[in-house]
Design a protein around this motif. Sequence first.
Motif, PDB file in Angstrom:
ATOM      1  N   LYS A  74       0.886  -1.317  -0.145  1.00 38.45           N
ATOM      2  CA  LYS A  74      -0.141  -0.091  -0.056  1.00 38.45           C
ATOM      3  C   LYS A  74       0.796   1.362  -0.186  1.00 38.45           C
ATOM      4  O   LYS A  74       0.498   2.215  -0.544  1.00 38.45           O
TER       5      LYS A  74
ATOM      6  N   LEU B  14     -13.231   2.608   4.976  1.00 37.08           N
ATOM      7  CA  LEU B  14     -12.348   3.064   3.782  1.00 37.08           C
ATOM      8  C   LEU B  14     -12.030   1.867   3.091  1.00 37.08           C
ATOM      9  O   LEU B  14     -12.022   1.874   1.696  1.00 37.08           O
ATOM     10  N   GLN B  15     -11.891   0.599   3.581  1.00 35.49           N
ATOM     11  CA  GLN B  15     -11.463  -0.534   2.819  1.00 35.49           C
ATOM     12  C   GLN B  15     -12.775  -1.004   1.812  1.00 35.49           C
ATOM     13  O   GLN B  15     -12.725  -1.508   0.752  1.00 35.49           O
TER      14      GLN B  15
ATOM     15  N   VAL C 269      -6.086   4.048   3.564  1.00 38.87           N
ATOM     16  CA  VAL C 269      -6.137   2.765   4.170  1.00 38.87           C
ATOM     17  C   VAL C 269      -4.788   2.513   4.650  1.00 38.87           C
ATOM     18  O   VAL C 269      -4.779   1.920   5.730  1.00 38.87           O
ATOM     19  N   TRP C 270      -3.771   2.997   3.930  1.00 36.51           N
ATOM     20  CA  TRP C 270      -2.560   2.674   4.400  1.00 36.51           C
ATOM     21  C   TRP C 270      -2.115   3.473   5.477  1.00 36.51           C
ATOM     22  O   TRP C 270      -1.591   2.923   6.588  1.00 36.51           O
TER      23      TRP C 270
ATOM     24  N   LEU D 101     -11.029   2.299   9.497  1.00 40.91           N
ATOM     25  CA  LEU D 101     -10.362   1.267   8.341  1.00 40.91           C
ATOM     26  C   LEU D 101     -11.405   0.625   7.641  1.00 40.91           C
ATOM     27  O   LEU D 101     -11.439   0.510   6.520  1.00 40.91           O
TER      28      LEU D 101
ATOM     29  N   SER E 185     -12.846   1.505  -1.182  1.00 45.19           N
ATOM     30  CA  SER E 185     -11.862   0.944  -1.883  1.00 45.19           C
ATOM     31  C   SER E 185     -12.050  -0.039  -2.692  1.00 45.19           C
ATOM     32  O   SER E 185     -11.833  -0.133  -3.857  1.00 45.19           O
TER      33      SER E 185
ATOM     34  N   LYS F 294      -3.660   1.816   8.467  1.00 48.84           N
ATOM     35  CA  LYS F 294      -2.952   0.409   8.838  1.00 48.84           C
ATOM     36  C   LYS F 294      -1.606   1.011   9.446  1.00 48.84           C
ATOM     37  O   LYS F 294      -1.090   0.175  10.562  1.00 48.84           O
TER      38      LYS F 294
ATOM     39  N   LYS G 235      -8.193   3.791  13.512  1.00 49.18           N
ATOM     40  CA  LYS G 235      -8.385   2.302  13.026  1.00 49.18           C
ATOM     41  C   LYS G 235      -9.817   2.085  12.801  1.00 49.18           C
ATOM     42  O   LYS G 235     -10.354   1.308  12.324  1.00 49.18           O
TER      43      LYS G 235
ATOM     44  N   GLU H  47      -6.907   4.042  -1.179  1.00 52.53           N
ATOM     45  CA  GLU H  47      -5.852   3.076  -0.629  1.00 52.53           C
ATOM     46  C   GLU H  47      -4.976   3.884   0.247  1.00 52.53           C
ATOM     47  O   GLU H  47      -4.178   3.131   1.044  1.00 52.53           O
TER      48      GLU H  47
END
Length: 253
Positions: free
Chosen positions: A77, A139-140, A123-124, A136, A143, A127, A133, A120
Amino acid sequence: MDPKSSALNIPSTSIPKNRDFFIHLEAYLAKRDGVDKLLKISRYAAKFILASSVLPSNLPLTDRLKSFESSVGVSRKAFRLGKFVQVVNAFRGLSPFTSVAHLLLGLVVYGGEGAYYFVEQFVWLGKAGLIDKKHLSQLQRISAWCELIGYIGSVILKVKELQKIGEDEAGVVSSIEIAAVGGVARLEDGEKLRKLREKKLMKRLSIVQDFADALMAVDDIQDGKGLVSGKLLLSSAGLLSALISTHKNWVSC
């Protein structure tokens, strides 16, 4: 996910085929996509080994592989930072004389892919611990939806391009047959046919890769609880995609 531009999916014919292996390897590793695809192979090979239950779950190496797979996923990522700009430029490179239907399809492909790479990045950051978090999961999912939309458009676009290549191939074959009847063999026709068949093979491989990646995107949307959520199936799809994309990048650099 790779940019859907034909120029990025077809090996350049201007690159000498008999280059020294290490010079070729250096050129491959100098590209962001080259390193990214090697990381992708490493990650999904580890996932495949874990999913196949080859190693006992209580073995220390199993825990190390899990940690390795997770770390490589985060590293990949990081490699995508700013990659959405490449997609934006690919869309801008579409011919202004293309049909409205083709332009709209390009918008779906590049829009989905560009949005995927853009999200992404966050997302990175999540993470990596910079973003809370709790965001997350959302967002995922965003994505994954963007990625899936891009793949659907990409498959449609590549099928159309494959049909066009088939028509061109049939025209060249017809030309060769006519020349053979007249007792005239033209080397340029043979070379053109070879290149078209090469192009067709790469396009078919690219479609297979899109289906494999789309399968993983669907699993992300379903949060690993759908019909296609088998670990062995997904790791096999990821490894197949990684090998195809590595081959495409290798022959094009």
